[in-house]
Design a protein around this motif. Sequence first.
Motif, mmCIF file in Angstrom:
data_model
loop_
_atom_site.group_PDB
_atom_site.id
_atom_site.type_symbol
_atom_site.label_atom_id
_atom_site.label_comp_id
_atom_site.label_asym_id
_atom_site.label_seq_id
_atom_site.Cartn_x
_atom_site.Cartn_y
_atom_site.Cartn_z
ATOM 1 N N THR A 302 0.836 -1.208 0.000
ATOM 2 C CA THR A 302 0.000 0.000 0.000
ATOM 3 C C THR A 302 0.866 1.251 0.000
ATOM 4 O OG1 THR A 302 -1.721 -1.192 1.227
ATOM 5 C CG2 THR A 302 -1.829 1.211 1.253
ATOM 6 N N PHE A 303 1.973 1.200 0.740
ATOM 7 C CA PHE A 303 2.881 2.344 0.794
ATOM 8 C C PHE A 303 3.458 2.647 -0.585
ATOM 9 C CE2 PHE A 303 6.963 4.399 1.880
ATOM 10 C CZ PHE A 303 6.492 5.400 2.711
ATOM 11 N N PHE A 304 3.924 1.609 -1.275
ATOM 12 C CA PHE A 304 4.470 1.816 -2.614
ATOM 13 C C PHE A 304 3.388 2.277 -3.582
ATOM 14 C CE2 PHE A 304 8.190 -0.902 -1.435
ATOM 15 C CZ PHE A 304 9.168 0.008 -1.807
ATOM 16 N N HIS A 305 2.203 1.664 -3.492
ATOM 17 C CA HIS A 305 1.114 2.053 -4.389
ATOM 18 C C HIS A 305 0.739 3.519 -4.198
ATOM 19 C CE1 HIS A 305 -0.393 -2.366 -4.890
ATOM 20 N NE2 HIS A 305 0.703 -2.105 -5.552
ATOM 21 N N THR A 306 0.813 4.000 -2.956
ATOM 22 C CA THR A 306 0.482 5.400 -2.688
ATOM 23 C C THR A 306 1.386 6.325 -3.487
ATOM 24 O OG1 THR A 306 -0.208 4.819 -0.438
ATOM 25 C CG2 THR A 306 0.229 7.135 -0.888
ATOM 26 N N PHE A 307 2.675 6.052 -3.476
ATOM 27 C CA PHE A 307 3.612 6.913 -4.184
ATOM 28 C C PHE A 307 3.515 6.730 -5.693
ATOM 29 C CE2 PHE A 307 5.403 7.248 -0.007
ATOM 30 C CZ PHE A 307 6.023 8.488 0.010
ATOM 31 N N ILE A 308 3.297 5.498 -6.138
ATOM 32 C CA ILE A 308 3.277 5.233 -7.579
ATOM 33 C C ILE A 308 2.019 5.807 -8.224
ATOM 34 C CG2 ILE A 308 3.155 3.402 -9.301
ATOM 35 C CD1 ILE A 308 4.902 1.750 -7.289
ATOM 36 N N MET A 309 0.858 5.634 -7.577
ATOM 37 C CA MET A 309 -0.382 6.172 -8.126
ATOM 38 C C MET A 309 -0.383 7.694 -8.142
ATOM 39 S SD MET A 309 -2.324 3.754 -9.128
ATOM 40 C CE MET A 309 -2.356 1.963 -9.025
ATOM 41 N N LEU A 310 0.312 8.296 -7.185
ATOM 42 C CA LEU A 310 0.338 9.756 -7.110
ATOM 43 C C LEU A 310 1.104 10.383 -8.267
ATOM 44 C CD1 LEU A 310 0.858 10.544 -3.320
ATOM 45 C CD2 LEU A 310 -1.169 10.916 -4.696
ATOM 46 N N LYS A 311 1.914 9.592 -8.946
ATOM 47 C CA LYS A 311 2.733 10.148 -10.028
ATOM 48 C C LYS A 311 1.887 10.873 -11.066
ATOM 49 C CE LYS A 311 5.189 9.329 -14.121
ATOM 50 N NZ LYS A 311 4.930 8.741 -15.433
ATOM 51 N N ALA A 312 0.681 10.390 -11.309
ATOM 52 C CA ALA A 312 -0.159 10.979 -12.351
ATOM 53 C C ALA A 312 -0.888 12.230 -11.901
ATOM 54 C CB ALA A 312 -1.177 9.936 -12.833
ATOM 55 N N THR A 632 -7.808 12.280 -6.093
ATOM 56 C CA THR A 632 -8.291 12.961 -7.292
ATOM 57 C C THR A 632 -9.688 13.539 -7.125
ATOM 58 O OG1 THR A 632 -9.223 10.928 -8.256
ATOM 59 C CG2 THR A 632 -6.923 11.435 -8.755
ATOM 60 N N ALA A 633 -10.328 13.281 -5.987
ATOM 61 C CA ALA A 633 -11.722 13.698 -5.810
ATOM 62 C C ALA A 633 -11.878 15.208 -5.889
ATOM 63 C CB ALA A 633 -12.254 13.182 -4.476
ATOM 64 N N GLY A 634 -10.960 15.950 -5.309
ATOM 65 C CA GLY A 634 -11.092 17.402 -5.276
ATOM 66 C C GLY A 634 -10.518 18.099 -6.492
ATOM 67 N N SER A 635 -9.959 17.330 -7.438
ATOM 68 C CA SER A 635 -9.359 17.902 -8.644
ATOM 69 C C SER A 635 -8.283 18.933 -8.317
ATOM 70 C CB SER A 635 -10.439 18.543 -9.532
ATOM 71 O OG SER A 635 -11.341 17.568 -9.997
ATOM 72 N N LYS A 636 -7.576 18.694 -7.233
ATOM 73 C CA LYS A 636 -6.503 19.592 -6.831
ATOM 74 C C LYS A 636 -5.167 18.852 -6.903
ATOM 75 C CE LYS A 636 -8.723 23.382 -5.817
ATOM 76 N NZ LYS A 636 -8.484 24.635 -6.552
ATOM 77 N N LEU A 637 -4.147 19.582 -7.303
ATOM 78 C CA LEU A 637 -2.817 18.992 -7.371
ATOM 79 C C LEU A 637 -2.288 18.664 -5.989
ATOM 80 C CD1 LEU A 637 -0.973 21.092 -10.084
ATOM 81 C CD2 LEU A 637 -1.643 18.718 -10.226
ATOM 82 N N VAL A 638 -1.493 17.617 -5.925
ATOM 83 C CA VAL A 638 -0.843 17.218 -4.678
ATOM 84 C C VAL A 638 0.644 17.523 -4.805
ATOM 85 C CG1 VAL A 638 -0.356 15.312 -3.113
ATOM 86 C CG2 VAL A 638 -2.534 15.390 -4.338
#
Length: 690
Positions: A302-312, A632-638
């Motif tokens: 889950t930790f790795f997925h958090t960082f990898i999914m955030l790339k987009a 992605t729910a708020g359509s705001k950049l992270v």
Amino acid sequence: MYKLPWTLLLLIIAILAPTNGNLTEKVPKNQLSLSDILEYNTILFPLTTVSKAELVGEQCHARLQELRRGILQREFWALKVLDASGKQPPAFMLGDNMWLGSAQLCEAAQNGLNLDISRYVAHKMNMSLLTDKTPFDVDYRVIYAAHNSSYQTDVVYGQARQLLHIGLCVPSECNSQQLMQLVTAYFESEIFLSGDLHAIKPSLLKVKTMEFKGGDFHKMIAFKLVVVFVTYTLLMTLYAYYLRTRRLPSTNVQVKPSSFEAFVLCYDLQLNCSKILAPPDSASNTFAFLNGGRMESALIATFFHTFIMLKAIVSNPTQLFTYVSSIGNMEVAMDVFLLISGFLQTYSYLRNRSQLETIRRLNFSRSVLEIVKLTFHRFLRLAPLYYFMICITYLAMKYNDSTTVFNLSGFVTENCERYWWRNVLFIHNLYDHKDMCLAWTWFVSLEMQYTITLTVLLVVYAKHPKYAKISLLLLMIASLAYQTIVGIQVNFQISLETTFTHFVQFYAHPLVRIFPYLFGALTCWLYLEYNAQLQSFKLLTNFYCHLIHLVFMICMRPAPLGRGYTVWVETFVFVLQRCLYTMSGCWSIIAAANNRLAWHGRFLSAKIFQKAIHVSYALSLLNSLVIICLFTAGSKLVFVEPIRMFVLYIGLIIILHILSFPLTVLFEMPYRNISSLLTKRGPAKRAKSS
């Protein structure tokens, strides 16, 4: 003495300078008009310049020209529309492709900005900023455009491709097709090309309108399947509750339920909740620490997925890549989960001596049926929740794609629409990761494939132990040989980029991951057959066990011996690292089972892990869906930074456990119960027939 001539010379120059004209007149003045500045610093305004009636139609063109006049006259409604549209941000060269603007401001331009402010507080703003509205309807659209700029870092990790996300607040009269033609004309115009400093040369892919069409959901097969499955589950749960209340013992006589009633009671909500919430008995379970190991693997994934999914969806993907690369060795992180699965499958099979004797006496056809039966039990535990989550994820991503500015959800749904059948057949890990539906579930296909492979080996072991041992060793050698050959062929280098560029070859391929799975099975066999000899083995002393555990921890580093070696050396280090990681992990299991590494065993046997293990499967299937929807729910950049991500990760784990509990109780536990019920009734029927 020498200062006097220089002083006189400077005085003469100062006197004669005015006679040659005013120096300030030689400096060219800034002749750029407001329209020139806007054309080269915004994206929306030049669209009004290239707009033509024959290109976008009379109504769309008229609205764009009205907007243009409003901007040049600095009208508040027009400036809000302009400000709501995106423009190129800084840090493009570090991977920031998000030129989004603001969907909320675009809505405020049409409907006004509703702020509950006091009339008695002084404000420097012009109140027209709040009240001015567009004279026509406007919509927020998102343009997705591909580019191949060599002026941007393009580190390879994650599943989604790099795309420009351009937000535009445009008149509603301009439909998506007209907007595509307009933006394409702008990209090809001299206005864009003359200011294309980074040689972006974008290629328009599609235009997204931010609206959700609820009526389309009712037509989707995934929605119908979810409705049927949920309805069936709720009806069976209610019927199980009715049977429980009806069968409450009014006397001390216990009535044995019929086969159908026993089947229905597998859906008993109270029973399933009690199994999860019951206090764990770690003292009587020799391998309770394995539950902690599996939970650790799920949390690491889950930790790795958090960082990898955030790339987009982040504004600093290059910095994110740096964080992920320095965290740990992602290639071997999941090996612990697989070796524990192989260990437990072998343990549940070999400890049942009567079952082994029964299989040993079976002929060939009956042995094949036994393999099919054992495989079906595994299928029954994996498939229902997995299939349900495929449908739920597809629907959630479909909704999310229509309400968020990011393209990640749409990318997932497109793959699932085309390649869902690969997941259903448990073979999606054999294909390129860019074409995978729910790429984070690759381990489920591996689990099913390895279950079949190990079941065949165990059945063969019951009848011909020698052949089973030879086959197991050949498969392990083939795994190491495959990794070595592929590493040399693709010029392997220890890097996160290598993992994602060759994801299937190095990460999800069955031959790659079968080594830890089979080594886990081999470890279980050694423990059951030779544990007495192992206890007297020198390497099982506390000192050597801690030394081996240290090797295990070192192998979790991305490159323990550094980088920059030749392809042959790095491939050798990679394969050796995986071998040592798996072997030291398996030896740690034997050590913990024999009361060595007591501190680690007590930690992994903690009650929190014993309870959480029941929801680990649902958590693994759910984690990336929640990550995508949450961020992605708020359509705001992270903007990613370590402390913020750590806090978000803690919150994410809490949310995942809350959501995983009902999924496990309703859609996984009943089928575990059915599998156990079938397993118990099989020997009973054979006993009656004999």
